[in-house]
Design a protein around this motif. Sequence first.
Motif, PDB file in Angstrom:
ATOM      1  N   ASP A  92      55.824  14.147 -38.674  1.00  0.00           N
ATOM      2  CA  ASP A  92      54.761  15.132 -38.899  1.00  0.00           C
ATOM      3  C   ASP A  92      53.355  14.363 -39.275  1.00  0.00           C
ATOM      4  O   ASP A  92      53.404  13.436 -40.078  1.00  0.00           O
ATOM      5  CB  ASP A  92      54.894  15.729 -40.067  1.00  0.00           C
ATOM      6  N   GLN A  96      50.485  18.865 -40.793  1.00  0.00           N
ATOM      7  CA  GLN A  96      51.455  19.397 -40.115  1.00  0.00           C
ATOM      8  C   GLN A  96      52.775  19.653 -41.026  1.00  0.00           C
ATOM      9  O   GLN A  96      53.413  18.596 -41.586  1.00  0.00           O
ATOM     10  CB  GLN A  96      51.836  18.439 -39.014  1.00  0.00           C
ATOM     11  N   GLU A  97      53.473  20.893 -40.757  1.00  0.00           N
ATOM     12  CA  GLU A  97      54.837  21.135 -41.508  1.00  0.00           C
ATOM     13  C   GLU A  97      55.745  21.836 -40.641  1.00  0.00           C
ATOM     14  O   GLU A  97      55.376  22.090 -39.512  1.00  0.00           O
ATOM     15  CB  GLU A  97      54.336  21.919 -42.809  1.00  0.00           C
ATOM     16  N   ARG A  98      56.838  21.782 -41.419  1.00  0.00           N
ATOM     17  CA  ARG A  98      57.943  22.472 -40.512  1.00  0.00           C
ATOM     18  C   ARG A  98      58.645  23.735 -41.401  1.00  0.00           C
ATOM     19  O   ARG A  98      58.818  23.568 -42.494  1.00  0.00           O
ATOM     20  CB  ARG A  98      59.010  21.404 -40.084  1.00  0.00           C
ATOM     21  N   ILE A 153      56.879  24.047 -35.948  1.00  0.00           N
ATOM     22  CA  ILE A 153      56.176  23.134 -36.501  1.00  0.00           C
ATOM     23  C   ILE A 153      54.431  23.816 -36.302  1.00  0.00           C
ATOM     24  O   ILE A 153      54.441  24.394 -35.609  1.00  0.00           O
ATOM     25  CB  ILE A 153      56.381  22.131 -35.389  1.00  0.00           C
TER      26      ILE A 153
END
Length: 276
Positions: A92, A96-98, A153
């Motif tokens: 990431d 940016q994350e999930r 994402i």
Amino acid sequence: MTRQTDDEVQKQIYNLILDPSTREWERQILVEAKDNANGLSPKNQLDQLKSELRPLALRHNLTPNVMDFYLTITGERQIDTHDKLIRHYQNDFSYQERAIFAGGCFWCMVEPFDQLPGIIAVISGYAGGSIDHPSYDEVSSQTTGYIESVEIIFDSRQITYQQLLQIYWSLIDPTDEFGQFDDRGENYKPVIFVVNDSQLSLAQNSKMGLIKSKRFKKPIVVEIREVIKFWPAENFHQDFYKKNVHRYRAIKRSRQIFLTLQHTKNAIRRVFKTRV
């Protein structure tokens, strides 16, 4: 068809027959093509094989490797999701994350997120189990502990995890712990899989907010779990709403009708309860 192409096709047929993931009825079709008991020419043999696989391919009912083989011999174009899957394996970047959500069949959980600003990729896959590299058939057997899920994402500067949670609640029946809509079984149950303590806190608060709203008569049963591993699903499951437009619309319509009726009933119930 050139001799080289014919040899390549015969080799692919042989490998698919030996492939343990090939279903028995697919294997029977492939064995008949390999044996060629009617003595057909290579071209006629291939045409017959296309004809026998086509109805199953149109219903999207071929296993992944057989589907890839069918697309190869017919020259039909399949949407390439290679770049999307690469996103799953990348580290990431900043901001940016999930987010990982399970809400029934993952075919219907992609489009609602995929069209939003800040979404980098939405990947169909499996979460909650323990074996490595689970297949669709293994997950469908309900013996692996895996649940159909989507990995989202996203760029947190453009869309927040809280906003994704709000969308998630609007897509599911949070009172159904035995599946979602027409999809029944452990592999379809609704779960919020969290990747860190921050998501855990936000998900718990979001769930508690839904409970306190008293929008639903039945208990909110959605689990919140720490995700151990998310495995991307096979290629033909990715971007299903783009690949199978008519089938996807029918499934989506059925879910929307259910949710609309459920929300209407709950709204009427709250009105009468307030008046009383």
